[in-house]
Design an enzyme around this catalytic site. Structure first.
Site, PDB file in Angstrom:
ATOM      1  N   LYS A  80      -1.225  -7.491  -8.761  1.00  0.00           N
ATOM      2  CA  LYS A  80      -2.163  -7.559  -7.645  1.00  0.00           C
ATOM      3  C   LYS A  80      -1.759  -6.465  -6.671  1.00  0.00           C
ATOM      4  O   LYS A  80      -0.886  -6.633  -5.837  1.00  0.00           O
ATOM      5  CB  LYS A  80      -2.113  -8.935  -6.972  1.00  0.00           C
ATOM      6  N   GLU A 130      -5.312  -3.600  -1.718  1.00  0.00           N
ATOM      7  CA  GLU A 130      -6.720  -3.212  -1.751  1.00  0.00           C
ATOM      8  C   GLU A 130      -6.973  -1.920  -0.997  1.00  0.00           C
ATOM      9  O   GLU A 130      -8.067  -1.349  -1.094  1.00  0.00           O
ATOM     10  CB  GLU A 130      -7.591  -4.336  -1.179  1.00  0.00           C
ATOM     11  N   CYS A 170      10.377   2.392   3.665  1.00  0.00           N
ATOM     12  CA  CYS A 170      11.622   1.817   4.182  1.00  0.00           C
ATOM     13  C   CYS A 170      12.656   2.897   4.488  1.00  0.00           C
ATOM     14  O   CYS A 170      13.559   2.675   5.305  1.00  0.00           O
ATOM     15  CB  CYS A 170      12.197   0.826   3.163  1.00  0.00           C
ATOM     16  N   PHE A 184       0.808  -1.220   0.000  1.00  0.00           N
ATOM     17  CA  PHE A 184       0.000   0.000   0.000  1.00  0.00           C
ATOM     18  C   PHE A 184       0.839   1.266   0.000  1.00  0.00           C
ATOM     19  O   PHE A 184       0.371   2.318  -0.425  1.00  0.00           O
ATOM     20  CB  PHE A 184      -0.923   0.023   1.230  1.00  0.00           C
ATOM     21  N   SER A 231       5.550  -7.006   4.038  1.00  0.00           N
ATOM     22  CA  SER A 231       6.088  -7.333   5.350  1.00  0.00           C
ATOM     23  C   SER A 231       6.928  -8.605   5.291  1.00  0.00           C
ATOM     24  O   SER A 231       6.750  -9.453   4.413  1.00  0.00           O
ATOM     25  CB  SER A 231       4.946  -7.513   6.355  1.00  0.00           C
TER      26      SER A 231
END
Length: 365
Positions: A172, A175, A280, A148, A225
């Site tokens: 993908k 969401e 990051c 995200f 993650s």
């Protein structure tokens, strides 16, 4: 209310019924819905990619690079629109979002040089009556599963190179902020990319698991993650796929006694609060060598007090909201943990005034 669909075979396709809400991170209000793919929708986007791939694989390198150049120009022309979508759904301020798009475009520009980058090699006479040569060939259908925090940049780390090399690509995205993916898909179509070569499947674990297991997906690239990176790697490799799985990371800063503390404080605050710290490059640990520690803390406190916090799409904002209320509460809880473990709390961001009159703790976003 926006309605974010999949992109299959060169156009938008609604899902089979499951949806998830999209939130305005600044207000907590629902701004739209995103369709969540079933196994059937994942199979459909992969089937479209499988059908489109042979012709794209056989296209000349010049043809591929021409499409990449057109895509780059369209992305540059729509960079403000893309940045606005990022700000509205992720929360980062417009300047941060524009920087994200610019960093992604650097990879698109790199991919435009694919005719040179795909050169093979030939060595004559490496041994008696033995020549050696190498060639580079596309794999087929490859997939990207992206986070995200950079809904445009991280996908653009992946798909320009994959597509330029002659692969078909299935994205993908997260969401939580899915709209950027559809804009990029539309621009690919306008650039002349054949239908099916780039597809988008919105979704959650159902979509991820099907991509990791699908026999026609040859490789997977993931950013997210560390626990999920491990899961992606183990699952996809067990199904015979090539995998790139990048887990969580945060930078550390070591400050030596001869450092310019004004410069250090500015760098630490800019890194820690840019993109609301959801990256990051957010420096989560600053280690100062005596005797500069206390002076550095004072300068960081002063610099933090100058930040203007507000909605990402407000030009006055220097720091936007975290992506969801749940994520904000998780980050805020770290302050209590730090105090319990003996740290001294010198700045409490939960009390920071937010544009519009609330505080960060009271804001619903």
């Amino acid at each position: 209310m926006k309605n974010v669909t999949h992109w299959i075979g060169g156009g938008p396709v609604e899902g089979s019924g499951r949806t998830s809400e999209i939130f305005d991170p600044a207000t907590g209000e629902v701004s739209g819905r995103v369709h969540l793919a079933s196994v059937a929708e994942v199979d459909a986007v992969v089937a479209a990619a499988v059908a489109a791939w042979p012709a794209w694989r056989d296209a000349s390198l010049v043809k591929r690079s021409q499409v990449l150049f057109r895509f780059r120009e369209l992305m540059y022309a729509h960079r403000d629109e893309l940045a606005r979508l990022i700000s509205q759904e992720h929360g980062k301020v417009h300047s941060d979002a524009l920087g994200e798009v610019a960093r992604g475009l650097e990879v698109v520009e790199f991919a435009c040089g694919i005719p040179h980058l795909l050169k093979g090699g030939f060595s004559e006479g490496v041994s008696t009556r033995v020549d050696s040569y190498s060639i580079r060939q596309p794999l087929g259908v490859v997939a990207g599963i992206t986070p995200f925090n950079f809904p445009a940049m991280v996908p653009m780390w992946m798909f320009p190179i994959a597509i330029a090399c002659g692969n078909a690509f299935v994205l993908k995205p997260s969401e939580k902020d899915p709209s950027a993916s559809l804009l990029m898909a539309r621009l690919w179509t306008e650039a002349g990319l054949p239908d099916g070569v780039f597809g988008v499947v919105q979704g959650d674990k159902v979509a991820v698991d099907r991509l990791l297991e699908h026999p026609d997906v040859r490789a997977v690239s993931f950013v997210g993650s560390t626990p999920i990176a491990r899961y992606v790697y183990e699952t996809a490799t067990a199904h015979g796929k090539r995998v790139q799985a990048l887990g969580g990371a945060k930078n550390h800063m070591l400050v030596l006694p001869d450092a310019d503390l004004d410069l250090v404080a500015d760098a630490a605050v800019s890194a820690g609060f840019g993109s609301a710290g959801e990256r990051c490059m957010a420096i989560s640990v600053v280690l100062a060598v005596n005797p500069v520690g206390d002076d550095l803390v004072d300068k960081i406190v002063s610099r933090v007090s100058e930040l203007t916090v507000g909605p990402g799409d407000d030009p006055a904002s220097q720091m936007g909201p975290l992506v969801t209320g749940v994520h904000r509460d998780k980050v805020a809880s770290y302050l209590d943990v730090g105090v319990l473990e003996g740290a001294k709390l010198v700045v409490d961001g939960r009390l920071t005034p937010v544009l519009g009159g609330a505080t960060a703790q009271e804001s619903p976003g």
